[in-house]
Design an enzyme around this catalytic site. Structure first.
Site, mmCIF file in Angstrom:
data_model
loop_
_atom_site.group_PDB
_atom_site.id
_atom_site.type_symbol
_atom_site.label_atom_id
_atom_site.label_comp_id
_atom_site.label_asym_id
_atom_site.label_seq_id
_atom_site.Cartn_x
_atom_site.Cartn_y
_atom_site.Cartn_z
ATOM 1 C CD GLU A 104 -3.852 -51.530 -35.800
ATOM 2 O OE1 GLU A 104 -3.085 -52.178 -36.680
ATOM 3 O OE2 GLU A 104 -4.636 -50.560 -36.234
ATOM 4 C CG ASP A 105 -0.491 -50.799 -32.358
ATOM 5 O OD1 ASP A 105 -0.521 -51.718 -33.188
ATOM 6 O OD2 ASP A 105 -0.258 -49.622 -32.754
#
Length: 757
Positions: A104-105
């Protein structure tokens, strides 16, 4: 609404710390991982090495990222993994916990994870990753889609939700570092979504902690006041509970029973909820403290209950047997409330060691006691039925918001226990109806339900069930779901099954209707019948489908039936293609069809005959409520099928002026198969019994009243009453109006029709 985003993401753009700060961060991260490693003694050396590799990968991926507290971001995944280690989850789950934010990051792809750590770990991480890269119309849709993805991954592998709950728990523990304007949204989400899931899966310790943390950040002042009151109360009652514990221990000792007696304190949020829901003061909540008694064997639960009831008097109506009939999340225990010293009410819970593990850890009990406990297989199946039901609903529901609506009603585990006539026990959510019960038995039973009996007496299908009810469902071979059921069913399973069946039924009706309309359009072009899809005209069908953009013949016919495609346009195109293939149109048929509809080219699709059996693919305009005998027109609405309007309907006239190509020539069949709705207005002189006389006159003429509207104005000497009734045709309506005009106190009776202007 659900939202799977972590609560504490790094700011964008990322500010790179200095070399000194990086060195300190690396030291802090290493210390955190060392603390995690101390908890991995239940894993083999090779598994610990895999976890260490995942840590190195995550540490590198999050390098330079900091939390709001100033700690290195990697400390968060380590804390999540530590919680999973408390549950004794396997190495794959711990690896996924360490890397749960990497995709996600940090720009890590699923393929990267598959290559480095294998497909199972990658699937777990993917199930935890929100859908940042997709675009949605609204934030709510994004939230629903993210939550839907997480739940479906969880239904395939329960470790997904365990990691997610550990993630959410750590984020809530560190919420104080977040900006205050985010406290409300994140805490509400935790309270409404994640805490109920934890409860539904039997993770009671996590459930209570998430509730208390949410309460703390939603209502800080109330939390502080109540916390202080609880601390004071704890001090005041210390002597009382020491005495109770000594007396209980002594009584069990005299009986020769080996037990463990543990003090229990009601969670802060639970106390607050009871005060709020029942409008109580803190001093009026009497069950804040209690005792849990853990016994060796199942039979000892009931023996121990007898011992307690001899020591203190039980409070009537406060005994609950969750051993014989477990809660829907697998919880088992005996509950009783006793009147202790000084008249104080004290709750006792009796359970075995195995029940105690399941009560606190739920589905995680499978990993906690996998090797040594004989109950591990049972605990592994906890929540499995609900998780599987998510997949069933998913197969029938493709809209994320609708999927969320279905499953959110099942998150809360308050249940009633009912019986089939053959004494099978079913657990249903509180508020569940007879129809929810029917669908819980089998979807086919639910679809064919026509009536039901509860405890031997006939009841409406919307009847809510109570504990101990014996429910018998009566079915019919030709029965079908009623759309009205959707207004009262409570379970996601029943709601999704009803909608799925109605949609399937609507598709079938639309296909039949579309085939009929396309056939009539071809007749207007001189083609006597619709060609078969296979055989010599297969290529023609393929060209038609390319022309319309449909994937199949059934889809095209359904679109025609629902008004998404115009039958005359498709018919003309198909006729051209058939003529090119050598099929000759019949001039006599063309003349016959055009003579039947006059010279209006917009209606040159043949005549559609209506008898009331068309189902959901034909709707009768609510604006004018046409009945057999009225002159009518048919409007092919976009996506809503054929809508029938009276010829003089103002709405129909506006549509004709705007979309004349969407109108069809329609007429009534000589024999209709059902009554039709219409409205009448009866002007009466006010007096006692007038309404009853009017209703009797309508009934005497075989009319059926479905609604009465007397308006909100104060009654005067003469009052208009509007009745919605069902009639067979205009002749039947005329009979009803004549009957009304002969009734005393009736001044005027006429059909209600909207203004023609």
């Amino acid at each position: 609404m659900p939202h799977s985003a972590a609560t504490d993401k790094p700011s964008k753009p990322i500010r790179r710390p200095s070399a000194v700060a990086l060195a300190k961060a690396a030291s802090a991260a290493a210390a955190s991982f060392a603390a995690l490693e101390d908890k991995l003694g239940y894993l083999g050396a090779s598994d610990i090495e895999l976890v260490r590799q995942a840590y190195r990968f995550a540490d590198e991926a999050h390098l330079g990222q900091m939390r709001k507290s100033g700690d290195p971001y990697i400390t968060h995944p380590i804390a999540v993994a530590a919680q999973c280690a408390e549950w004794k989850l396997d190495a794959q789950a711990l690896m996924a916990a360490l890397m749960h934010d990497a995709m996600e990051d940090c720009g890590v792809t699923k393929e990267d994870l598959v290559e480095r750590f294998g497909s199972p770990v990658a699937e777990l991480v993917d199930g935890l990753t929100k859908l940042d890269k997709l675009e949605f119309d609204t934030r709510e849709q994004n939230q629903a889609e993210s939550f839907r993805k997480m739940l479906l991954a969880m239904a395939k592998d329960v470790r997904v939700i365990l990691i997610k709950l550990a993630d959410r728990t750590h984020n809530m523990r560190t919420m104080g570092d977040m900006p205050r304007n985010k406290w409300g949204r994140i805490s509400n989400e935790t309270l409404e979504i994640y805490a109920p899931i934890a409860h539904r899966l039997g993770l009671n310790y996590t459930y209570r902690e998430l509730q208390d943390l949410s309460f703390r950040f939603l209502h800080p002042w109330r939390y502080e006041v109540l916390s202080k009151a609880l601390n004071k109360s704890r001090g005041r009652r210390k002597d009382l509970f020491s005495r109770v514990q000594q007396e209980v221990e002594a009584r069990f000792a005299t009986q020769g029973m080996r037990v463990r007696i543990l003090g229990r304190e009601k969670a802060l949020y639970s106390v607050y909820s009871k005060m709020d829901n029942k409008h109580l003061s803190f001093s009026q909540v009497t069950d804040i403290y209690g005792f849990r008694i853990v016994v060796p064997e199942l039979s000892d639960c009931y023996t121990g209950m007898g011992v307690l009831h001899q020591l203190y008097k039980p409070l009537p109506g406060k005994f609950r047997d969750y051993v014989a009939i477990p809660k829907v999340n697998g919880y088992q225990s005996l509950h009783t409330t006793l009147i202790g010293p000084f008249g104080t009410n004290i709750e006792f819970q009796l359970r075995t060691d195995a029940m105690d593990v399941v009560a606190e850890s739920g589905v995680a009990a499978h990993w906690l006691y996998k090797a040594s406990e004989p109950s591990s297989e049972t605990s592994h199946r906890l929540g499995a039925q609900w998780l599987q039901s998510l997949l069933d609903i998913q197969q029938e529901t493709h809209d994320a918001g609708e999927f969320w609506d279905h499953i959110r009603v099942d998150l809360f585990p308050d249940a009633v226990y009912v019986f089939t006539p053959k004494s099978r026990i079913l657990s249903m959510p509180r508020g569940a109806t007879v129809m929810d019960f029917a669908y819980a038995i089998h979807s086919d039973i639910g679809n064919r339900t026509i009536s039901a009996k509860v405890n031997g007496e006939s009841v409406p299908l919307r009847t809510e069930l109570a504990n101990g009810d014996v429910v018998e469902v009566i079915t019919g071979d030709s029965a079908e779901p009623n759309p009205a059921w959707l207004s009262f069913v409570k379970t996601g399973r029943a709601r999704s099954k009803i909608r799925h069946h109605l949609k399937t039924l609507a598709d079938e009706k639309s296909q039949q209707w579309g085939q009929r309309m396309l056939s009539q359009s071809l007749r207007s072009e001189g083609i006597p019948r619709l060609p078969d899809e296979d055989g010599p005209h297969k290529a023609t069908w393929e060209k038609v489908l390319r022309f319309t953009g449909n994937k199949s013949r059934d889809e095209l016919l359904s679109d025609i039936g629902m008004g998404k495609r115009i039958a005359s346009m498709v018919g003309k195109k198909m006729a051209i293609l058939l003529i090119e293939d050598g099929l000759k149109p019949d001039p006599l048929l063309i003349s016959k069809e055009r003579f039947a509809v006059g010279h209006d080219e917009s209606l040159a699709q043949g005549v559609v005959t209506l008898d009331g059996s068309e189902g959901m693919s034909v709707q009768y305009g609510r604006c004018c409520k046409p009945i057999p005998g009225d002159r009518i027109v048919g409007y092919l609405g976009r996506g809503e099928g054929l809508v029938i309007h009276a010829e003089d309907c103002a709405t129909g006239k506006r549509l004709l002026a705007r979309d004349s190509e969407r109108f069809l020539n329609v007429e009534w069949s000589e024999d209709t198969v059902r009554p039709f709705a219409t409205d009448i207005v009866v002007t009466v002189t006010n007096g006692k019994g007038v309404l009853a006389r009017v209703a009797s006159a309508i009934a005497a003429a075989e009319g059926d009243i479905t609604h009465v509207n007397m308006g909100e104005e104060r009654p005067e000497t003469a009052t208009d009453i509007r009745f919605s009734i069902t009639v067979r045709n205009r002749v039947h309506l005329a009979d009803i109006l004549r009957s009304l005009k002969r009734t005393p106190s009736v001044l005027k009776a006429q059909r209600f029709k909207p203004s023609k202007t």
